[in-house]
Design an enzyme around this catalytic site. Sequence first.
Site, PDB file in Angstrom:
ATOM      1  N   PRO A  97      -6.426  -4.560  11.143  1.00 18.26           N
ATOM      2  CA  PRO A  97      -7.883  -4.457  11.232  1.00 18.26           C
ATOM      3  C   PRO A  97      -8.243  -3.016  11.603  1.00 18.26           C
ATOM      4  O   PRO A  97      -7.902  -2.552  12.704  1.00 18.26           O
ATOM      5  CB  PRO A  97      -8.249  -5.435  12.349  1.00 18.26           C
ATOM      6  CG  PRO A  97      -7.066  -6.357  12.469  1.00 18.26           C
ATOM      7  CD  PRO A  97      -5.882  -5.507  12.136  1.00 18.26           C
ATOM      8  N   ARG A 146     -24.098 -18.269  35.730  1.00 19.41           N
ATOM      9  CA  ARG A 146     -25.029 -17.448  36.499  1.00 19.41           C
ATOM     10  C   ARG A 146     -25.609 -18.253  37.655  1.00 19.41           C
ATOM     11  O   ARG A 146     -25.846 -17.724  38.744  1.00 19.41           O
ATOM     12  CB  ARG A 146     -26.158 -16.944  35.603  1.00 19.41           C
ATOM     13  CG  ARG A 146     -27.193 -16.088  36.344  1.00 19.41           C
ATOM     14  CD  ARG A 146     -28.278 -15.626  35.382  1.00 19.41           C
ATOM     15  NE  ARG A 146     -29.211 -14.701  36.028  1.00 19.41           N
ATOM     16  CZ  ARG A 146     -30.330 -15.081  36.647  1.00 19.41           C
ATOM     17  NH1 ARG A 146     -30.662 -16.367  36.696  1.00 19.41           N
ATOM     18  NH2 ARG A 146     -31.127 -14.175  37.203  1.00 19.41           N
ATOM     19  N   ASP A 197     -33.601 -14.890  30.238  1.00 16.33           N
ATOM     20  CA  ASP A 197     -33.229 -13.898  29.223  1.00 16.33           C
ATOM     21  C   ASP A 197     -33.263 -14.468  27.811  1.00 16.33           C
ATOM     22  O   ASP A 197     -33.287 -13.719  26.831  1.00 16.33           O
ATOM     23  CB  ASP A 197     -31.847 -13.310  29.519  1.00 16.33           C
ATOM     24  CG  ASP A 197     -31.918 -12.188  30.546  1.00 16.33           C
ATOM     25  OD1 ASP A 197     -33.041 -11.721  30.833  1.00 16.33           O
ATOM     26  OD2 ASP A 197     -30.862 -11.785  31.054  1.00 16.33           O
ATOM     27  N   ASN A 249      -7.739  11.922   3.504  1.00 19.04           N
ATOM     28  CA  ASN A 249      -7.530  11.963   2.061  1.00 19.04           C
ATOM     29  C   ASN A 249      -8.796  11.669   1.259  1.00 19.04           C
ATOM     30  O   ASN A 249      -8.789  11.723   0.032  1.00 19.04           O
ATOM     31  CB  ASN A 249      -6.403  11.011   1.637  1.00 19.04           C
ATOM     32  CG  ASN A 249      -6.701   9.560   1.964  1.00 19.04           C
ATOM     33  OD1 ASN A 249      -7.831   9.090   1.841  1.00 19.04           O
ATOM     34  ND2 ASN A 249      -5.672   8.819   2.376  1.00 19.04           N
ATOM     35  N   HIS A 278     -22.579 -15.659  32.616  1.00 14.17           N
ATOM     36  CA  HIS A 278     -23.839 -16.058  31.972  1.00 14.17           C
ATOM     37  C   HIS A 278     -23.520 -16.941  30.768  1.00 14.17           C
ATOM     38  O   HIS A 278     -23.811 -16.621  29.628  1.00 14.17           O
ATOM     39  CB  HIS A 278     -24.663 -14.829  31.587  1.00 14.17           C
ATOM     40  CG  HIS A 278     -25.100 -14.015  32.772  1.00 14.17           C
ATOM     41  ND1 HIS A 278     -24.210 -13.436  33.654  1.00 14.17           N
ATOM     42  CD2 HIS A 278     -26.338 -13.699  33.240  1.00 14.17           C
ATOM     43  CE1 HIS A 278     -24.875 -12.791  34.607  1.00 14.17           C
ATOM     44  NE2 HIS A 278     -26.174 -12.943  34.384  1.00 14.17           N
ATOM     45  N   SER A 311     -23.430  -7.764  37.450  1.00  9.90           N
ATOM     46  CA  SER A 311     -23.773  -9.069  36.886  1.00  9.90           C
ATOM     47  C   SER A 311     -22.522  -9.922  36.717  1.00  9.90           C
ATOM     48  O   SER A 311     -22.523 -11.111  37.031  1.00  9.90           O
ATOM     49  CB  SER A 311     -24.473  -8.911  35.535  1.00  9.90           C
ATOM     50  OG  SER A 311     -25.739  -8.320  35.679  1.00  9.90           O
ATOM     51  N   HIS A 319     -29.276 -14.176  24.614  1.00  9.76           N
ATOM     52  CA  HIS A 319     -28.228 -14.030  25.614  1.00  9.76           C
ATOM     53  C   HIS A 319     -27.576 -15.363  25.991  1.00  9.76           C
ATOM     54  O   HIS A 319     -26.612 -15.374  26.764  1.00  9.76           O
ATOM     55  CB  HIS A 319     -28.789 -13.374  26.879  1.00  9.76           C
ATOM     56  CG  HIS A 319     -29.048 -11.905  26.738  1.00  9.76           C
ATOM     57  ND1 HIS A 319     -29.778 -11.374  25.703  1.00  9.76           N
ATOM     58  CD2 HIS A 319     -28.657 -10.851  27.503  1.00  9.76           C
ATOM     59  CE1 HIS A 319     -29.843 -10.053  25.835  1.00  9.76           C
ATOM     60  NE2 HIS A 319     -29.170  -9.709  26.912  1.00  9.76           N
ATOM     61  N   HIS A 355       0.845  -1.196   0.000  1.00 10.41           N
ATOM     62  CA  HIS A 355       0.000   0.000   0.000  1.00 10.41           C
ATOM     63  C   HIS A 355       0.882   1.248   0.000  1.00 10.41           C
ATOM     64  O   HIS A 355       1.278   1.732   1.064  1.00 10.41           O
ATOM     65  CB  HIS A 355      -0.903   0.008   1.230  1.00 10.41           C
ATOM     66  CG  HIS A 355      -1.833  -1.171   1.316  1.00 10.41           C
ATOM     67  ND1 HIS A 355      -1.391  -2.420   1.688  1.00 10.41           N
ATOM     68  CD2 HIS A 355      -3.160  -1.269   1.081  1.00 10.41           C
ATOM     69  CE1 HIS A 355      -2.425  -3.253   1.678  1.00 10.41           C
ATOM     70  NE2 HIS A 355      -3.504  -2.581   1.309  1.00 10.41           N
ATOM     71  N   HIS A 385      -4.056   3.205  -3.550  1.00 12.64           N
ATOM     72  CA  HIS A 385      -4.200   2.758  -2.157  1.00 12.64           C
ATOM     73  C   HIS A 385      -3.456   1.457  -1.894  1.00 12.64           C
ATOM     74  O   HIS A 385      -2.616   1.389  -0.995  1.00 12.64           O
ATOM     75  CB  HIS A 385      -5.674   2.574  -1.810  1.00 12.64           C
ATOM     76  CG  HIS A 385      -5.892   1.800  -0.535  1.00 12.64           C
ATOM     77  ND1 HIS A 385      -5.808   2.385   0.708  1.00 12.64           N
ATOM     78  CD2 HIS A 385      -6.173   0.491  -0.326  1.00 12.64           C
ATOM     79  CE1 HIS A 385      -6.028   1.466   1.627  1.00 12.64           C
ATOM     80  NE2 HIS A 385      -6.260   0.304   1.029  1.00 12.64           N
ATOM     81  N   GLY A 423     -10.822   4.799   6.984  1.00 12.68           N
ATOM     82  CA  GLY A 423     -11.409   3.520   7.352  1.00 12.68           C
ATOM     83  C   GLY A 423     -11.442   3.300   8.846  1.00 12.68           C
ATOM     84  O   GLY A 423     -12.410   2.734   9.379  1.00 12.68           O
ATOM     85  N   ARG A 436     -19.514 -17.176  38.731  1.00 15.11           N
ATOM     86  CA  ARG A 436     -19.272 -15.728  38.664  1.00 15.11           C
ATOM     87  C   ARG A 436     -19.077 -15.164  40.076  1.00 15.11           C
ATOM     88  O   ARG A 436     -18.259 -14.277  40.300  1.00 15.11           O
ATOM     89  CB  ARG A 436     -20.405 -14.997  37.944  1.00 15.11           C
ATOM     90  CG  ARG A 436     -21.760 -15.122  38.604  1.00 15.11           C
ATOM     91  CD  ARG A 436     -22.812 -14.230  37.982  1.00 15.11           C
ATOM     92  NE  ARG A 436     -24.118 -14.423  38.597  1.00 15.11           N
ATOM     93  CZ  ARG A 436     -25.061 -13.508  38.635  1.00 15.11           C
ATOM     94  NH1 ARG A 436     -24.863 -12.315  38.107  1.00 15.11           N
ATOM     95  NH2 ARG A 436     -26.217 -13.762  39.205  1.00 15.11           N
TER      96      ARG A 436
END
Length: 669
Positions: free
Chosen positions: A129, A527, A476, A196, A468, A391, A480, A39, A271, A167, A364
């Site tokens: 990324p 949970r 839920d 640009n 969870h 939670s 979930h 590039h 590019h 980007g 948890r």
Amino acid sequence: MNLQTQTKSAAEAPVLHKDMANAIRALAMDAVEAAKSGHPGLPMGMADVATVLFTRFIKLDPDAPAWPDRDRFVLSAGHGSMLQYALHHLLGYQDMSLEELKRFRQLGARTAGHPEFGHALGIETTTGPLGQGLSTAVGMALAERLLNQRYGDALVDHHTYVIAGDGCLMEGISHEAIDLAGHLKLGKLIVLWDDNAISIDGPTSLATSTDQLRRFAAAGWNVAQVDGHDAEAVTGAIAAARARSDKPWLIACKTIIGYGAPNKQGRESVHGAPLGADEVKAARAQLGWPHEPFVVPPAVLSTWRAAGGRGAAARVAWEARLAASPQRSRFEAQIRTELPAELAAKVAAYTRELAQQAPKVASRKASEMALAVINAATDLTLGGSADLTHSNLTITKGLAAVRPGDFAGRYIHYGVREHGMAAAMNGIALHGGFIPYGGTFLAFADYARGAIRLSALMGQRVVYVMTHDSIGLGEDGPTHQPIEHLAMLRATPNLYVMRPADAVETAECWLLALQAAHTPSVLVLSRQALPTLRTVPGDANLSGRGAYVLREAAGRRDVTLLATGSEVAIAVAAAEALLKEGINAAVVSMPCWELFEAQDDAYRRAVLGQAPRIGVEAAARLGWDRWIGERGRFIGMNGFGASAPAEDLYRHFGITAEAITAAARTLLG
């Protein structure tokens, strides 16, 4: 404009800014041309901005690239990697020779297609990324403020600079990152936007009409706009940003992509493809750069090398301050994230207490209990949650919240920003000084996936607390209830996925995660309440083997039940029922497949045994067949969950002791 920093005789012509910037452009287009891949657009377009930043402002020393108080530089638009490699060669990084530039994008070269942490000196984070670099830089800038609060300006006082492209700012993670940075007033963060207006498909107007300056200002940033090819204007903008550090800064640098390539500049074709031999020749003429490929005139190179040496005096002065500081030992241990020697013993003593007390708690909650021990034993841990603190149960007594302008705390409210949280934790870990952990629901690992992958790729000690963890969360419902998430996480190289079965295993897994200096970990937690299964106190961290025989058969094994997390207790109940029928079943708890894979063959064979096997997990089957074999059976999920109380769901989907015993009978029949 004369940027020369060496003494010259009167007969020598000065090295001008354009010569310095053109050295970057030439090296970039030559390397891309040699590789027939890459590039060139960004390095050529941002060469003027980068020259100003690296010759006038940035504080670093190529001879001491890991100096803790250096400025951090993040090329968020990582596709423009030749910008950074050219800079490193010109500044004098020892590992960035001309030969490395000539090997751009080749196997084993330090000059990978996108900057990779650990592949070359001075690469602060892996980028590519889009948006990840900017978001990771927020974590770096946050770590700088946290350490500054603890040690003062004498030891910690540096900037984080980012070059981001269109980007990067389009990606959704950028919104999470700039919102968090603006809220926390991270005034040492300066983003230089390569404005640009070109993307791969063509002009950015094809896909966006966002006013980025107003967007950043609305998020609490200072903003400025300059001609990115006017060195004096860029200099003034960066100087102003450094002088006013009440908020983070966005400096929009209006540039021409591929600047200097007369027939391709300003177009999408420049590019991500080599210019071609004819256009490279034309660019040399356009830029007034008559030199052969990969040749930098001695005067230009020596001026760049002098710029690279600017930071040495600051580094030496910092080292003197550190040597004289009464906080030296503590600071050095913190930067190395060196766990206290007594931590392992404290956790081991705690697990012995748990075995005796045998609490029935959700894992948890067991995690919260373990964290109370850990957070009291070390101040290296830096907690947080994506708006699910109570939670995930990620905060413990004594952890104050980090707030705008107040960085004394050890707990970050990341808001509903799972992806931004994960990327910021990468930045915190990369910066040094803390071991970050952050919580969300396991189903939302999808939102954080991009940054989790980079944690693993870079080998960073980041701990993800994912609660969870199954249909056991109940009402839920399927949105979930994670099904495929364990398989996705386990498929990720260099990632420990730990699903503990009880409070003892949870504490053990926490210690393992903290001790894994070059591997991130995901703690997968329930949970619903789980009984303590390890009720015989012992010193060995059995979870460290990845899998172990929790309950051996009462004779020669007829069947082996393999399970993780909340399903281990179900497997134990099934084994007890089978024993009443005269069937000898062993139960193997498998809290971490990755650690089990690392054991020797003899140990794995001894644990798995020769008897038929049944795998039990309230998740997708993918991955289980390697453990249960061709004759094995799997008790788990074949589709999405449903909304109902957890007990009803386990019965509805057939994840019960009765289902296991029936499968065992079928196997043995």
